[in-house]
Enzyme design. Structure first.
Site, PDB file in Angstrom:
ATOM      1  N   SER A 177       0.829  -1.202   0.000  1.00 34.94           N
ATOM      2  CA  SER A 177       0.000   0.000   0.000  1.00 34.94           C
ATOM      3  C   SER A 177       0.867   1.257   0.000  1.00 34.94           C
ATOM      4  CB  SER A 177      -0.961  -0.064   1.187  1.00 34.94           C
ATOM      5  OG  SER A 177      -2.106   0.683   0.900  1.00 34.94           O
ATOM      6  N   HIS A 183      -7.453  -5.919   0.489  1.00 38.36           N
ATOM      7  CA  HIS A 183      -6.272  -5.043   0.448  1.00 38.36           C
ATOM      8  C   HIS A 183      -5.276  -5.476   1.536  1.00 38.36           C
ATOM      9  CE1 HIS A 183      -4.283  -1.177  -0.202  1.00 38.36           C
ATOM     10  NE2 HIS A 183      -4.273  -0.976   1.101  1.00 38.36           N
ATOM     11  N   TRP A 217     -10.459   0.185  -4.563  1.00 35.20           N
ATOM     12  CA  TRP A 217      -9.900   1.502  -4.226  1.00 35.20           C
ATOM     13  C   TRP A 217      -8.482   1.655  -4.798  1.00 35.20           C
ATOM     14  CZ3 TRP A 217     -11.770   5.949  -3.050  1.00 35.20           C
ATOM     15  CH2 TRP A 217     -11.067   6.904  -2.297  1.00 35.20           C
ATOM     16  N   LYS A 222       3.951   2.098  -2.695  1.00 38.23           N
ATOM     17  CA  LYS A 222       4.253   3.339  -3.439  1.00 38.23           C
ATOM     18  C   LYS A 222       5.728   3.695  -3.175  1.00 38.23           C
ATOM     19  CE  LYS A 222      -0.267   5.166  -1.855  1.00 38.23           C
ATOM     20  NZ  LYS A 222      -1.335   4.653  -2.663  1.00 38.23           N
TER      21      LYS A 222
HETATM   22  C1  GTR Z   1      -5.573   3.827   1.673  1.00 39.20           C
HETATM   23  C2  GTR Z   1      -5.075   4.894   0.785  1.00 39.20           C
HETATM   24  C3  GTR Z   1      -4.139   4.344  -0.165  1.00 39.20           C
HETATM   25  C4  GTR Z   1      -3.145   3.373   0.470  1.00 39.20           C
HETATM   26  C5  GTR Z   1      -3.588   2.756   1.773  1.00 39.20           C
HETATM   27  C6  GTR Z   1      -2.556   2.323   2.812  1.00 39.20           C
HETATM   28  O1  GTR Z   1      -6.617   4.207   2.453  1.00 39.20           O
HETATM   29  O2  GTR Z   1      -6.128   5.560   0.217  1.00 39.20           O
HETATM   30  O3  GTR Z   1      -3.523   5.291  -0.982  1.00 39.20           O
HETATM   31  O4  GTR Z   1      -1.899   3.837   0.478  1.00 39.20           O
HETATM   32  O5  GTR Z   1      -4.498   3.447   2.435  1.00 39.20           O
HETATM   33  O6  GTR Z   1      -1.393   2.656   2.797  1.00 39.20           O
HETATM   34  O7  GTR Z   1      -2.954   1.593   3.687  1.00 39.20           O
END
Ligand code: GTR
Length: 349
Positions: A186, A328, A277, A190
């Site tokens: 996540s 996620h 998402w 990045k």
């Molecule tokens: C989400 C966010 C993402 C992602 C993530 C995380 O809510 O919108 O961009 O990076 O969190 O790092 O858990």
């Protein structure tokens, strides 16, 4: 020419276009680092514990009066060995109770060690805080007194942290420093992609569910938008990025070029079926578009000759991809795929 095309030849890409693309990402998205970021840190072993199969080292890196922690797990067999630098963000540290608890879903340590890999875990919170205003914390506060619209923020500082861990790994005879991957989930994903783009010593960058401003294209993103990310996390990317809120089509780059910046080194992207998402289809498309950069080096990027199957790793080319069934998260199955890709490809590195 549409930005989504990749129409460079090897000479122009290497001589000028790659540098221009990197500079665009710096100036408009991840921010520019100050010259101080090139200075060496000082490393110290705070503690070492010997386990039957691995050695655990608690390390500290210091810049001026700032101490930043990381942990290293070295297999007792297989030297010199390949390694991962895992970008552990603060929410994960808390949720998985690291380093008190070493084995977890996000870090299956025994599996990594058994496969003969070392693992370094970067504690990102020591580098920059993951909160609004985090661009004025810790390393960012020390290195960057004068903030500009294109100044780096938290994600770039964390990526620098991964490079500083690699500086240390390069000094160890136990590590094959030509075979080091950077990995994160996540926001950590990045960061891993940005670390791979900015530091060509990383042999592989692995992104798990990195989504917007990670592996997913910004144009046509069906999940989180640039505006969403800038509003919720204004401390991640440079201020210039906010110019592109609701204006993704005006971005001078898109995220397939972030993957292209890894070429001809390895890159692995994984998504999840229930993670709209993070726009899994936008991540897959970015991998496909980035494959052109690998062709410049006579390498294959992503090889996928059939419609996507979930829970299957497309790992023949230099870009690997899979999509796990579920949410996620970074899972054991994800790690199995990353490990087998890295193991298969490591001999070619
Ligand atoms: C989400 C966010 C993402 C992602 C993530 C995380 O809510 O919108 O961009 O990076 O969190 O790092 O858990």
């Amino acid at each position: 020419m549409s930005i989504l095309n990749f129409n460079y030849n090897k000479y122009s890409w290497e001589e000028s276009e790659r540098k221009k693309v990197l500079a665009l990402f710096e100036n408009y998205i991840y921010g520019v680092r100050p010259p101080e970021s090139l200075e060496r840190f000082v490393y110290q072993i705070l503690d070492e514990e010997i386990f039957p199969n691995f050695i655990k080292r608690h390390l500290q890196m210091t810049y001026q009066d700032l101490n930043m922690n990381f942990y290293l797990f070295l297999p007792r067999k297989n030297k010199p060995c390949p390694a991962f630098v895992f970008i552990m963000h603060p929410a994960q540290e808390k949720h998985y109770n690291f380093p008190k608890k070493l084995e977890s879903e996000i870090i299956p340590l025994s599996m990594i060690i058994k496969e003969g890999f070392a693992l370094a875990v970067l504690i990102t919170n020591d580098i920059a805080k993951d909160e609004i205003g985090g661009e004025k914390s810790n390393l960012l506060a020390i290195m960057d007194k004068k903030r500009e619209p294109n100044s780096w923020k938290v994600i770039s500082a964390w990526a620098l942290g991964a490079s500083k861990v690699l500086d240390y790994l390069e000094t160890l005879p136990e590590i094959d420093s030509k075979k080091v991957a950077t990995i994160g989930h996540s926001r950590g994903g990045k960061t891993a992609l940005w670390a791979g783009a900015t530091d060509s010593r990383f042999a592989l960058a692995i992104s798990s569910c990195s989504g917007n401003t990670g592996a997913a294209l910004s144009r046509g993103n069906t999940g989180e938008t640039v505006k969403d990310i800038n509003e919720r996390f204004p401390h991640w990317f440079c201020d210039n990025y906010k110019m592109f809120n609701e204006r993704e089509n005006s971005l001078p780059v898109d995220q397939h070029l972030l993957i292209a910046l890894q070429a001809p080194r390895l890159c692995y992207v994984s998504s999840a079926t229930e993670d709209e998402w993070a726009d899994p289809d936008g991540e897959l498309l970015a991998c496909k578009l980035a494959s052109k950069a690998y062709e410049l080096y006579k390498e294959q990027g992503l090889l996928m000759s059939e419609p996507l199957k979930a829970d299957y790793s497309y790992s023949e080319g230099h870009i690997g991809y899979h999509r796990h069934t579920g949410k996620h998260l970074i899972t054991h199955q994800d790690w199995e795929f990353y490990l087998s890709f890295f193991k298969k490809k490591v001999s070619q590195v």
